[in-house]
Design a protein around this motif. Structure first.
Motif, short mmCIF file in Angstrom:
data_model
loop_
_atom_site.label_atom_id
_atom_site.label_comp_id
_atom_site.label_asym_id
_atom_site.label_seq_id
_atom_site.Cartn_x
_atom_site.Cartn_y
_atom_site.Cartn_z
N GLY A 97 0.71 -1.17 0.03
CA GLY A 97 0.08 0.12 -0.08
C GLY A 97 0.76 1.28 0.11
O GLY A 97 0.22 2.26 -0.13
N ALA A 98 2.16 1.05 -0.02
CA ALA A 98 2.86 2.47 -0.16
C ALA A 98 3.04 2.76 -1.48
O ALA A 98 2.61 2.25 -2.48
CB ALA A 98 4.18 2.23 0.42
N THR A 99 3.17 4.01 -1.71
CA THR A 99 3.55 4.84 -2.96
C THR A 99 5.16 5.16 -3.09
O THR A 99 5.46 5.81 -2.20
CB THR A 99 2.47 5.92 -3.42
N ARG A 100 5.46 4.91 -4.37
CA ARG A 100 6.80 5.50 -4.92
C ARG A 100 6.54 7.34 -5.01
O ARG A 100 5.77 7.62 -5.88
CB ARG A 100 7.35 4.70 -5.84
N TYR A 101 7.59 8.00 -4.37
CA TYR A 101 7.34 9.53 -4.49
C TYR A 101 8.78 9.83 -5.47
O TYR A 101 8.79 11.14 -5.80
CB TYR A 101 7.39 10.08 -3.34
N ARG A 102 9.56 8.76 -5.61
CA ARG A 102 10.92 9.19 -6.59
C ARG A 102 11.61 7.79 -6.91
O ARG A 102 11.15 6.90 -6.14
CB ARG A 102 11.81 10.34 -5.99
N GLU A 103 12.31 8.02 -7.75
CA GLU A 103 12.95 6.72 -8.26
C GLU A 103 14.19 6.55 -7.40
O GLU A 103 14.73 7.39 -6.72
CB GLU A 103 13.54 6.76 -9.58
N SER A 104 14.81 5.43 -7.22
CA SER A 104 16.02 5.00 -6.63
C SER A 104 17.23 5.76 -7.31
O SER A 104 17.09 6.28 -8.32
CB SER A 104 16.43 3.58 -6.75
N VAL A 105 18.12 5.89 -6.40
CA VAL A 105 19.39 6.83 -6.85
C VAL A 105 20.56 5.93 -6.50
O VAL A 105 20.76 5.30 -5.09
CB VAL A 105 19.28 7.95 -5.91
#
Length: 135
Positions: A97-105
């Motif tokens: 249920g979490a959401t991604r707010y930016r891509e991995s770095v």
């Protein structure tokens, strides 16, 4: 000066949903500090905890408005043992249920990925290898 332990307090909307989310990620709670108004999430037993507190209870701690999960007030970063552990935790978070707010770095010496939990709190999960830092 040395701090004995840290307790980060974050407001939550739904106690049951919050407990299920973090349990599904493999975390545990200190039940001694958990009740029907708050959960004590154990990040590193004896050192680091997150108090996940219902809005009603949280409002008794402050005279300011409580963030509703649509604004960023704090980014909580946790360090884990490997890049694979970063990926595993973020994958589980999104599946639960979490959401991604930016891509991995990937900086070579530091790798991190991010998610916003079901209450809108932003978490960064990171792995660092200081031996890979270029001076």
């Amino acid at each position: 000066m040395k701090v004995k332990s840290i307790f980060v307090n974050l407001p939550i909307k739904d106690l049951k949903k919050t407990r299920a989310f973090w349990t599904n990620l493999g975390f545990t709670f200190n039940e001694q500090f958990s009740d029907d108004r708050a959960l004590c999430l154990v990040l590193n037993d004896g050192l680091i905890y997150v108090m996940l507190v219902t809005h009603e209870m949280f409002s008794t701690f402050t005279n300011r408005p409580i963030a509703d999960g649509t604004t960023t007030q704090v980014l909580t970063a946790i360090q884990v043992e490997s890049r694979e552990e970063v990926d595993r935790i973020v994958k589980l978070a999104i599946e639960n249920g979490a959401t991604r707010y930016r891509e991995s770095v990937d900086h070579g010496w530091m790798y991190y990925d991010c998610f916003a939990d079901p209450n809108g709190h932003q978490w960064e999960v990171m792995f660092t290898d200081p031996t890979q830092m270029q001076l």
